[in-house]
Design a protein around this motif. Structure first.
Motif, short mmCIF file in Angstrom:
data_model
loop_
_atom_site.label_atom_id
_atom_site.label_comp_id
_atom_site.label_asym_id
_atom_site.label_seq_id
_atom_site.Cartn_x
_atom_site.Cartn_y
_atom_site.Cartn_z
N VAL A 1 0.87 -1.31 0.07
CA VAL A 1 0.06 0.11 0.15
C VAL A 1 0.91 1.11 -0.12
O VAL A 1 1.84 1.27 0.93
CB VAL A 1 -0.69 0.03 0.99
CG1 VAL A 1 -1.95 1.10 1.07
CG2 VAL A 1 -1.67 -1.17 1.36
N ASP A 2 0.55 2.33 -0.83
CA ASP A 2 1.39 3.41 -0.90
C ASP A 2 0.74 4.53 -1.59
O ASP A 2 0.22 4.25 -2.74
CB ASP A 2 2.88 2.99 -1.73
CG ASP A 2 3.95 4.22 -1.73
OD1 ASP A 2 4.05 4.68 -0.60
OD2 ASP A 2 4.44 4.49 -2.63
N GLY A 3 0.75 5.65 -1.12
CA GLY A 3 0.04 6.72 -1.43
C GLY A 3 -1.30 6.65 -2.26
O GLY A 3 -1.57 7.22 -3.33
N GLY A 4 -2.45 5.97 -1.29
CA GLY A 4 -3.56 5.81 -1.86
C GLY A 4 -3.68 4.70 -2.92
O GLY A 4 -4.90 4.55 -3.40
N ARG A 5 -2.62 4.00 -3.07
CA ARG A 5 -2.78 3.05 -4.18
C ARG A 5 -2.32 1.51 -3.29
O ARG A 5 -1.65 1.71 -2.47
CB ARG A 5 -1.72 3.10 -5.49
CG ARG A 5 -2.44 4.48 -6.16
CD ARG A 5 -1.23 4.69 -7.31
NE ARG A 5 0.10 4.87 -7.02
CZ ARG A 5 1.03 3.90 -7.01
NH1 ARG A 5 0.68 2.65 -7.43
NH2 ARG A 5 2.30 4.11 -6.59
N ALA A 6 -2.70 0.33 -4.04
CA ALA A 6 -2.27 -0.81 -3.44
C ALA A 6 -2.15 -1.73 -4.58
O ALA A 6 -2.57 -1.54 -5.83
CB ALA A 6 -3.39 -1.42 -2.46
N GLY A 7 -1.21 -2.83 -4.45
CA GLY A 7 -1.03 -3.71 -5.36
C GLY A 7 -0.41 -4.97 -4.81
O GLY A 7 -0.06 -5.04 -3.69
N ILE A 8 -0.44 -5.99 -5.82
CA ILE A 8 0.14 -7.43 -5.52
C ILE A 8 0.98 -7.75 -6.66
O ILE A 8 0.79 -7.69 -7.90
CB ILE A 8 -0.98 -8.34 -5.30
CG1 ILE A 8 -1.77 -8.28 -3.94
CG2 ILE A 8 -0.42 -9.95 -5.19
CD1 ILE A 8 -2.97 -9.04 -3.92
N VAL A 9 2.52 -8.13 -6.25
CA VAL A 9 3.32 -8.29 -7.33
C VAL A 9 4.13 -9.36 -6.64
O VAL A 9 4.30 -9.84 -5.52
CB VAL A 9 4.33 -7.24 -7.37
CG1 VAL A 9 5.42 -7.38 -8.33
CG2 VAL A 9 3.57 -5.79 -7.50
#
Length: 246
Positions: free
Chosen positions: A122-130
């Motif tokens: 989670v970073d700066g209002g964004r999230a992801g899965i890598v």
């Protein structure tokens, strides 16, 4: 004046309804699941490990009591990644922009090492899965990150090791990110196989990438539902928080 009061009342009701509808019950391939969805641009999604004294929280209650000292309310929480006997993370753990544990791309035994595994961030209002190796190669340093494994869905494809007729049935929980950037948490109501859990994220929840968080110890805290699982000590905890008014 009356019109303004009515409008404010309607908006308040809408906000309350939205809060209550973050979580829902669904069925997939005959099994029940609890699903909770949050927009990282609107909600504060954080990852916790130790309290202010440096001791692992170990439980949702301990996290809630500690955060309440700063007038922070937990509206949702879930165990957030695999951990060692001392409750420290097995793999990458970043909290408040500080890397507490380095990424782990080693081969080994157990679900964490059922490669490919991955990183939820989670970073700066964004999230992801890598996928973990791709994350390491990217040089990314998000504000929050936790590593777990295996990946459930990788760019729209199921993990290659999952079998549709597997006899391994366990209570499982995981996290996915939709094509629209929403974060979706899921926990099974009972024992399920990896294959079925992964197809839940891919086919029903619209998540091109999803990550397994753990099995058997899978736990969730949903205050609005008066549910707080507390059967096992926890390691990393992913929580959706908000400041209390006043």
């Amino acid at each position: 004046m009356i019109r303004l009061i009515v409008i404010l009342a309607v908006l308040a009701c809408a906000a309350t309804a939205s809060a209550g509808e973050a979580c829902r019950k669904v069925r997939h391939l005959g099994d029940g699941y609890t699903i909770c969805t949050f927009d990282p641009a609107r909600y504060d999604i954080q990852i916790f490990q130790n309290d202010r004294s440096g001791k692992p929280y170990g439980s949702f209650r301990a996290l809630e009591m500690d955060l309440r000292q700063d007038r922070i309310y937990v509206r949702f929480a879930m165990n957030g990644g695999m951990y060692l006997d001392d409750q420290s993370p097995v793999g990458l753990f970043i909290e408040n922009g500080r890397e507490v544990k380095a990424i782990n791309t080693n081969k080994g035994w157990g679900n964490f090492h059922l490669l490919p595994n991955g990183v939820f961030y989670v970073d700066g209002g964004r999230a992801g899965i890598v996928e973990s190796k791709a994350f390491a190669a990217s040089g990314a340093r998000p504000f929050y990150a936790t590593q777990s494994g295996p990946m459930l869905v990788i760019e729209g494809k199921l993990h290659p090791s999952f079998l549709a007729d597997s006899a391994s049935l366990k209570t499982r929980n995981g996290v996915g990110v939709t094509i629209d950037g929403l974060v979706v948490f899921a926990i099974s109501d009972g024992p399920v196989r990896f294959h079925d859990f992964a197809t839940l994220f891919r086919d029903d929840l619209n998540c091109p990438n999803a990550l397994f968080l753990d099995g058997s110890i899978s736990s969730v805290d949903i205050p609005e539902w008066q549910r707080r699982d507390s059967l096992f000590p926890l390691g990393p905890i992913i929580a959706v928080t908000e400041m209390l008014p006043g």
